[in-house]
Design a protein around this motif. Structure first.
Motif, PDB file in Angstrom:
ATOM      1  N   GLY B   9       0.817  -1.215   0.000  1.00 21.07           N
ATOM      2  CA  GLY B   9       0.000   0.000   0.000  1.00 21.07           C
ATOM      3  C   GLY B   9       0.841   1.252   0.000  1.00 21.07           C
ATOM      4  O   GLY B   9       0.590   2.203  -0.747  1.00 21.07           O
ATOM      5  N   LEU B  10       1.889   1.238   0.794  1.00 22.22           N
ATOM      6  CA  LEU B  10       2.787   2.383   0.902  1.00 22.22           C
ATOM      7  C   LEU B  10       3.529   2.632  -0.415  1.00 22.22           C
ATOM      8  O   LEU B  10       3.672   3.765  -0.870  1.00 22.22           O
ATOM      9  N   VAL B  11       3.978   1.529  -1.024  1.00 21.10           N
ATOM     10  CA  VAL B  11       4.690   1.658  -2.301  1.00 21.10           C
ATOM     11  C   VAL B  11       3.751   2.225  -3.366  1.00 21.10           C
ATOM     12  O   VAL B  11       4.124   3.109  -4.143  1.00 21.10           O
ATOM     13  N   ARG B  12       2.507   1.737  -3.375  1.00 25.01           N
ATOM     14  CA  ARG B  12       1.529   2.257  -4.347  1.00 25.01           C
ATOM     15  C   ARG B  12       1.309   3.752  -4.150  1.00 25.01           C
ATOM     16  O   ARG B  12       1.229   4.518  -5.104  1.00 25.01           O
ATOM     17  N   LEU B  13       1.168   4.165  -2.887  1.00 28.20           N
ATOM     18  CA  LEU B  13       0.922   5.569  -2.584  1.00 28.20           C
ATOM     19  C   LEU B  13       2.098   6.435  -3.041  1.00 28.20           C
ATOM     20  O   LEU B  13       1.912   7.502  -3.611  1.00 28.20           O
ATOM     21  N   LEU B  14       3.303   5.965  -2.795  1.00 30.69           N
ATOM     22  CA  LEU B  14       4.477   6.780  -3.099  1.00 30.69           C
ATOM     23  C   LEU B  14       4.833   6.769  -4.572  1.00 30.69           C
ATOM     24  O   LEU B  14       5.019   7.813  -5.176  1.00 30.69           O
ATOM     25  N   VAL B  15       4.962   5.595  -5.158  1.00 33.44           N
ATOM     26  CA  VAL B  15       5.479   5.542  -6.534  1.00 33.44           C
ATOM     27  C   VAL B  15       4.601   4.748  -7.493  1.00 33.44           C
ATOM     28  O   VAL B  15       5.020   4.503  -8.626  1.00 33.44           O
ATOM     29  N   GLY B  16       3.401   4.381  -7.073  1.00 28.33           N
ATOM     30  CA  GLY B  16       2.515   3.669  -7.992  1.00 28.33           C
ATOM     31  C   GLY B  16       2.983   2.241  -8.238  1.00 28.33           C
ATOM     32  O   GLY B  16       2.374   1.298  -7.790  1.00 28.33           O
TER      33      GLY B  16
END
Lengths: 313, 199
Positions: B9-16
């Motif tokens: 989820g965090l990776v998606r939020l930051l860099v898609g």
């Protein structure tokens, strides 16, 4: 009628429209015969699907109130800025200014709305941000296309954070006799902007002949603008009872929103082309990215805010 | 499991980090994904771009000196993406540094590796080190899939602490295999070209 009552009446109408649109989309999909029309219909249905999501999220916000609304728009700014800067070539020396844009400017701007500090909200990014960011970039020591880099970062920040934050900032307006109903004013702004976009698209697809600015945005036509724009003004005027304006006042406000929104779409299309992209991103199926949906809001919101503030406060 | 989800989820939020499968399909076969390396986010981005089913069986190879020192990073590496540690420091090695990788492959897992061995500041990768060739030699049944990560060299360049949120697209390319009697240099150049052509 109480504000809640008004909100759900309008939302009921929007939901009814969405149901009709979804049914229409379903019928069109079954009747599409060749590849060209199938593609248009698939895109249309993706847009309608995305609309359901956007309306659901908006309803959630209105139910949860002011803080949730601010958080939602802060996230919208975040994703819009992410899209803008992904397409913008930046260099190693821009890292610190970019970190500040994301982790300082966005929370600060929305926090200022939250604590009702209009004075600083209105000048924070255009004055302090404008002066500080290039200074910090200069400290990094990289002068290679310095002006281009700082200009692009400034543009992105103004557009995606400052301008978009004006939409929830209508919660700051203290209109005499309209206390406690500002969420309705935000709903009014968003509805008129988005319906204007939708109707311009529909009128353009049905009657579009003369292209308005073919090199900038091939889908914008004179017929779409006039037909869609005027219908959106009519819808806006018909919503006067949720606003602090009279019927004609509401028509005038809608006209301002429609014109500003149209100009926003046009200017941002030009920015997008100069960055060499067709869509800002892929976040919203059928619509492209977050900025493809918020381009008109980013121009309409600040103008709407200041006109209301000047006229009624 | 929870840690992995939060991480994704965090990776998606930051860099898609959304995957585009250009040269192969996201099938649950044993693979070594190899990619260009320009930031500490690379490992997470490639791993998050895999569909959940594949992600569960895919372990990124991570430098022990960066990911293996306990703390939050160590926790993320152990419980988030189940890192396979590789020792970059020659002094501290005992035995073949590729042994842990071979063990993971023998257990049926897929791997993510960055054959440059270190982060490069440029969008295009530097020449590859020999590790990929040795893996291909020892595990001929495993597909080697070229991957290109864009934008991340701008999101978190070498020497920066915080990532700037920029959208990264993860492009999966063709699957390679070591040809019969193929020379090491020749193979490494071919693998390098497979990543570059996705850029």
């Amino acid at each position: 009628m109480s504000p809640q009552h008004k909100f759900w009446t309008v939302m009921g109408a929007v939901l009814a429209l969405l149901v009709i649109a979804s049914l229409l989309g379903w019928v069109l999909a079954r009747r599409a015969r060749n590849d060209g029309s199938r593609e248009v219909v698939t895109n249309l249905n993706a847009r309608i699907g995305a609309w359901w999501w956007m309306v659901a999220i908006l309803c959630g916000c209105f139910l949860l109130g002011r803080v949730a609304t601010l958080v939602l728009f802060a996230l919208a700014s975040f994703f819009a800025l992410r899209e803008f800067l992904t397409l913008t070539p930046t260099r190693r020396g821009d890292h610190l200014p970019l970190v500040l844009c994301f982790y300082l400017a966005i929370p600060l701007q929305y926090w200022l709305i939250g604590i009702d500090w209009y004075g600083l909200f209105a000048i924070c990014i255009p004055v302090y941000g404008f002066l500080l960011l290039p200074a910090i970039t200069a400290l990094g020591g990289d002068t290679e296309s310095f002006l281009e880099r700082t200009t692009k970062i400034q543009w992105g920040l103004m557009l995606t954070v400052y301008c978009i934050s004006y939409a929830p900032a209508v919660l700051l307006l203290h209109v005499p006799g309209y206390e406690g109903q500002n969420l309705l004013l935000l709903l009014y702004l968003l509805l008129v902007v988005q319906i204007s976009d939708v109707l311009q698209y529909v009128f353009g697809k049905l009657f579009g002949r003369r292209k308005l600015a073919p090199s900038v945005s091939p889908s914008k036509t004179v017929e779409g603008l006039l037909g869609g724009g005027l219908s959106a003004v009519a819808v806006g005027a018909g919503l006067w009872w949720i606003t602090p304006f009279s019927f004609w006042g509401s028509a005038g406000m809608s006209l301002i929103i429609v014109i500003a929104g149209f100009l926003g779409g046009l200017a941002l299309s030009a920015v997008k082309r100069s960055l060499g992209a067709k869509d800002w991103g892929h976040m919203i199926e059928g619509h492209g990215g977050m900025l493809d949906r918020l381009d008109s809001v980013s121009f309409a919101a600040p103008v709407f805010f200041h006109v209301v503030r000047y006229a009624l406060m | 499991m929870i840690t992995s989800r939060i991480l994704v989820g965090l990776v998606r939020l930051l860099v898609g980090a959304h995957g585009r499968w250009l040269g192969c399909e996201p099938k649950p076969v044993q693979r070594v994904y190899f990619a260009n390396h320009s930031s500490h986010l690379d490992t997470l981005a490639l791993w998050a771009a895999l569909p959940p089913l594949l992600r569960r069986r895919t372990r990124p190879v991570a430098a022990r000196d960066y990911w293996g020192n306990g703390g939050l990073r160590g926790f993320v590496a152990e419980h988030g993406f189940r890192a396979v540690y590789i020792e970059r420091d020659r002094e501290r090695r005992d035995g073949d540094p590729l042994d842990p990788l071979c063990e993971a492959l023998a257990a049926g897992d897929s791997l993510i590796i960055f054959p440059e061995g270190t982060r490069s500041p440029a969008p295009l990768p530097q020449p590859f080190k020999a590790g990929l060739y040795h893996l291909a030699q020892r595990h001929p049944q495993v597909e080697l899939v070229a991957v290109y990560l864009d934008t991340l060299h701008r999101a978190m360049p070498k020497g920066s602490l915080l990532p700037v949120p920029l959208t990264c697209m993860v492009r999966f390319g063709r699957a390679l295999r070591l040809a019969e009697g193929e020379h090491k240099e020749c193979f490494l150049q071919r693998a390098h070209a497979a990543v570059v052509e996705l850029a």
